[in-house]
Design a protein around this motif. Structure first.
Motif, PDB file in Angstrom:
ATOM      1  N   GLY A 101       0.849  -1.171   0.056  1.00 17.54           N
ATOM      2  CA  GLY A 101       0.103   0.214   0.091  1.00 17.54           C
ATOM      3  C   GLY A 101       0.925   1.406  -0.018  1.00 17.54           C
ATOM      4  N   GLY A 157       2.600   2.335  -2.548  1.00 11.64           N
ATOM      5  CA  GLY A 157       2.353   3.087  -3.668  1.00 11.64           C
ATOM      6  C   GLY A 157       3.373   2.542  -4.818  1.00 11.64           C
ATOM      7  N   LYS A 158       4.109   1.433  -4.586  1.00 11.57           N
ATOM      8  CA  LYS A 158       4.882   0.814  -5.410  1.00 11.57           C
ATOM      9  C   LYS A 158       4.421   0.561  -6.730  1.00 11.57           C
ATOM     10  CE  LYS A 158       5.952  -2.655  -2.988  1.00 11.57           C
ATOM     11  NZ  LYS A 158       4.740  -2.502  -2.102  1.00 11.57           N
ATOM     12  N   SER A 159       3.200  -0.161  -6.857  1.00 13.59           N
ATOM     13  CA  SER A 159       2.431  -0.234  -8.086  1.00 13.59           C
ATOM     14  C   SER A 159       1.996   0.983  -8.834  1.00 13.59           C
ATOM     15  CB  SER A 159       1.196  -1.317  -7.978  1.00 13.59           C
ATOM     16  OG  SER A 159       1.685  -2.375  -7.315  1.00 13.59           O
ATOM     17  N   THR A 160       1.567   1.769  -8.086  1.00  9.36           N
ATOM     18  CA  THR A 160       0.943   3.043  -8.699  1.00  9.36           C
ATOM     19  C   THR A 160       2.130   3.825  -9.450  1.00  9.36           C
ATOM     20  OG1 THR A 160      -0.515   3.229  -6.967  1.00  9.36           O
ATOM     21  CG2 THR A 160      -0.187   5.124  -8.199  1.00  9.36           C
TER      22      THR A 160
HETATM   23  N1  LIG Z   1      -7.018   2.390  -9.185  1.00 12.51           N
HETATM   24  C1  LIG Z   1      -7.443   2.783  -7.786  1.00 12.51           C
HETATM   25  N2  LIG Z   1      -8.345   3.158  -7.199  1.00 12.51           N
HETATM   26  C2  LIG Z   1      -8.327   3.791  -5.764  1.00 12.51           C
HETATM   27  N3  LIG Z   1      -7.207   3.334  -4.782  1.00 12.51           N
HETATM   28  C3  LIG Z   1      -6.120   2.833  -5.492  1.00 12.51           C
HETATM   29  C4  LIG Z   1      -6.055   2.465  -6.780  1.00 12.51           C
HETATM   30  N4  LIG Z   1      -5.028   1.710  -7.034  1.00 12.51           N
HETATM   31  C5  LIG Z   1      -4.458   1.951  -5.890  1.00 12.51           C
HETATM   32  N5  LIG Z   1      -5.244   2.748  -4.851  1.00 12.51           N
HETATM   33  C6  LIG Z   1      -4.751   2.835  -3.213  1.00 12.51           C
HETATM   34  O1  LIG Z   1      -3.408   3.451  -3.550  1.00 12.51           O
HETATM   35  C7  LIG Z   1      -2.489   2.799  -2.568  1.00 12.51           C
HETATM   36  C8  LIG Z   1      -1.171   2.513  -2.958  1.00 12.51           C
HETATM   37  O2  LIG Z   1      -1.456   1.385  -3.906  1.00 12.51           O
HETATM   38  P1  LIG Z   1      -0.393   0.453  -4.687  1.00 12.51           P
HETATM   39  O3  LIG Z   1       0.288   1.369  -5.515  1.00 12.51           O
HETATM   40  O4  LIG Z   1      -1.121  -0.748  -5.245  1.00 12.51           O
HETATM   41  O5  LIG Z   1       0.652   0.016  -3.442  1.00 12.51           O
HETATM   42  P2  LIG Z   1       1.764  -1.216  -3.404  1.00 12.51           P
HETATM   43  O6  LIG Z   1       1.894  -1.596  -4.772  1.00 12.51           O
HETATM   44  O7  LIG Z   1       2.841  -0.331  -2.682  1.00 12.51           O
HETATM   45  O8  LIG Z   1       1.122  -2.217  -2.687  1.00 12.51           O
HETATM   46  C9  LIG Z   1      -3.492   1.776  -1.714  1.00 12.51           C
HETATM   47  O9  LIG Z   1      -4.175   2.341  -0.724  1.00 12.51           O
HETATM   48  C10 LIG Z   1      -4.523   1.538  -2.792  1.00 12.51           C
HETATM   49  O10 LIG Z   1      -5.851   1.208  -1.824  1.00 12.51           O
END
Ligand SMILES: Nc1ncnc2c1ncn2[C@@H]1O[C@H](COP(=O)(O)OP(=O)(O)O)[C@@H](O)[C@H]1O
Ligand SMILES: [Mg+2]
Lengths: 225, 257
Positions: B40, B42-45
């Motif tokens: 959570g 934000g790595k994927s984001t």
């Molecule tokens: N498409 C989306 N819509 C709403 N919230 C999102 C979306 N994608 C990610 N998030 C939120 O953004 C935050 C970071 O997510 P993410 O980048 O997946 O983290 P990680 O990959 O580090 O686990 C999380 O709180 C997640 O719920």
């Protein structure tokens, strides 16, 4: 004791065969136009363009909820008053059932498309595919496979519903049966034969669809990634 | 070293949730950067903003020095066609493979080449075969993905991305969905790519991979880069308490001494 006598029916069997062919003609044409139109409505419905999506939603809902007989009468009796077209029973039947079934096919397409995992869109997007390329090459081919049972069911439903066209004097199987029953005074035999004809037609069709499903299941594989 | 990707002041929020709060990063050719951070963070984001699977809320991204998008009245504007082209140059591999189940392995690897790059069948097939060879799956070309193990699927996904001849590859927890015994083959493929000079941005929890393969490790926390540096330094002598806690949580993956 009722005396069964099929002789009179079989003497005029070509009358029923003509009716059967006409039934198949209307059903076939309704499928031919209804399926692509249904796909178009589904794509509009799924579009991010709100007005477009709303229009599609309205058309789909309208034709799914109003009785097909009312639609048929409307196209046959009412439309020629509005615009200057000459409606034959045949054209009215094809137009009605094309649009009516397209509304149902639209929902089947939509369900199929939405059932595909979001990851498939992502996989396609990540190699640079556009929305339409992804839809055409990745999503639809998988969705269509899943749609086949619902699609077959709807087609059978359509075939049955086309019996309504006898009410506007289109010479389908049902219309010919009525004709023959009056001519021969043998409604029992006539409607029995007609029921068997519908049964055989639909039975063959559904067996065919089961075979198609099996082949697809074997050729590809389950749509699990 | 020449710069492949530059990220400037990257922000991303979903509705009210600020996920990325100003990230700056420059990625040089041939570099392998591992992105660490708790779930959570934000790595994927962040990865998904680099190839515009997500459109950044603010900030600029450059590929080979060229700004992606155009600026109008202080806001960035992106054309979908530009982004599609961009994505052909930035490969991405996902946790859940996202292979196309209705196509054979070879067709999976050919698809983008045919529909997006408009390569000929022959060229696409040759390229697909070469990339499958590269990930050690030449003999699986005509299989359907359903018949492969998770590790093999992931290597096909890597081949599919490589077939587009990308300038940089993004890996988002690509071993997280695999059975433990299959993780090694995928990491080995990635290591081989790194050694061949591929530029890579890797999100992973495999600290061993970060330690041995990465040129640089970033630690993401609260939507910002909290620590970065060489793996030996960041993993063995973390400066912040957050990073130490994160590493303690990963004691399962033991580091070499
Ligand atoms: N498409 C989306 N819509 C709403 N919230 C999102 C979306 N994608 C990610 N998030 C939120 O953004 C935050 C970071 O997510 P993410 O980048 O997946 O983290 P990680 O990959 O580090 O686990 C999380 O709180 C997640 O719920
Ligand atoms: Mg993630």
């Amino acid at each position: 004791m009722v005396e069964w006598d099929f002789l009179a029916v079989f003497a005029d069997f070509d009358l029923l065969m003509t009716g059967l062919l006409n039934t198949l003609k209307v059903t076939g044409l309704a499928l031919l136009f209804g399926v692509p139109l249904g796909l178009a409505f589904a794509l509009m419905r799924l579009s991010t363009n709100r007005p477009l999506s709303m229009i599609a939603a309205f058309i789909i809902e309208f034709f799914r909820t109003t009785p097909p007989l009312v639609q048929l009468f409307w196209f046959f009796f009412a439309l020629p008053i509005l615009i200057d077209v000459r409606m034959t029973p045949f054209i009215a039947a094809v137009v009605t059932f094309s649009i009516q079934s397209s509304a149902f096919f639209a929902e089947i397409f939509r369900g199929g498309i939405q059932s595909i995992d979001k990851g498939q869109w992502e996989g396609a997007k990540a190699i640079g595919m556009s929305y339409s390329q992804s839809m055409k090459r990745i999503i639809l081919p998988q969705a269509v496979k899943r749609m086949i049972p619902a699609f077959m069911e709807r087609s059978i439903e359509l075939l049955k519903t086309t019996t309504l066209v006898s009410t506007v004097a289109y010479a389908d199987l049902m219309f010919q049966a009525n004709d023959l029953a009056q001519k021969t005074f043998r409604p029992l035999e006539v409607y029995t034969v007609v029921a068997v004809m519908y049964f055989v037609l639909i039975f063959v069709f559904s067996q065919l669809s089961i075979a198609v499903e099996r082949r697809l299941a074997r050729s590809g594989e389950s749509t699990v990634h | 070293m020449s710069e492949i990707v530059r990220i400037e002041n990257l922000h991303k929020s979903f509705d009210k949730l600020d996920v990325l709060k100003g990230i700056d990063l420059s990625v040089s050719a041939g570099e392998t950067i591992v992105l660490l951070g708790s779930s959570g963070s934000g790595k994927s984001t962040m990865l998904r903003c680099v190839n515009f699977m997500e459109v950044p809320s603010d900030g600029r991204i450059y590929l080979h020095g060229d700004l992606i998008g155009s600026e109008q009245n202080g806001r960035m504007n992106y054309r979908e066609s530009e982004l599609c082209t961009l994505r052909t140059r930035i490969g991405m591999v996902f946790q859940h493979f996202n292979l196309f189940p209705h196509m054979t392995v070879e067709q999976n690897v050919m698809e983008g080449q045919l529909t997006v790059l408009k390569r000929s069948q022959t060229e696409a097939r040759d390229k697909a075969r070469a990339q499958l060879e590269r990930v050690g799956l030449a003999d699986k070309a005509l299989e359907y993905p359903a018949r492969l193990s998770g590790g093999q699927k992931q290597r096909v996904a890597i081949a599919r991305a490589l077939a587009m001849d990308p300038d940089v590859m993004l890996f988002d927890e690509v071993t997280s969905a695999l059975d433990p015994e299959l993780v090694g083959e995928v990491l080995k493929t990635m290591r081989q790519l790194a050694e061949e000079g591929m530029t890579m941005l890797v999100v992973t929890h495999e600290l061993g991979f970060a330690y041995h393969v990465a040129n640089r490790v970033l630690f993401l926390s609260d939507g910002a880069i909290l620590e970065q540096g060489e793996p030996q330094q960041v993993l063995k002598a973390p400066k912040t308490k957050r990073m130490r806690e994160f590493l303690d949580g990963h004691s399962l993956f033991k580091l070499p001494d």
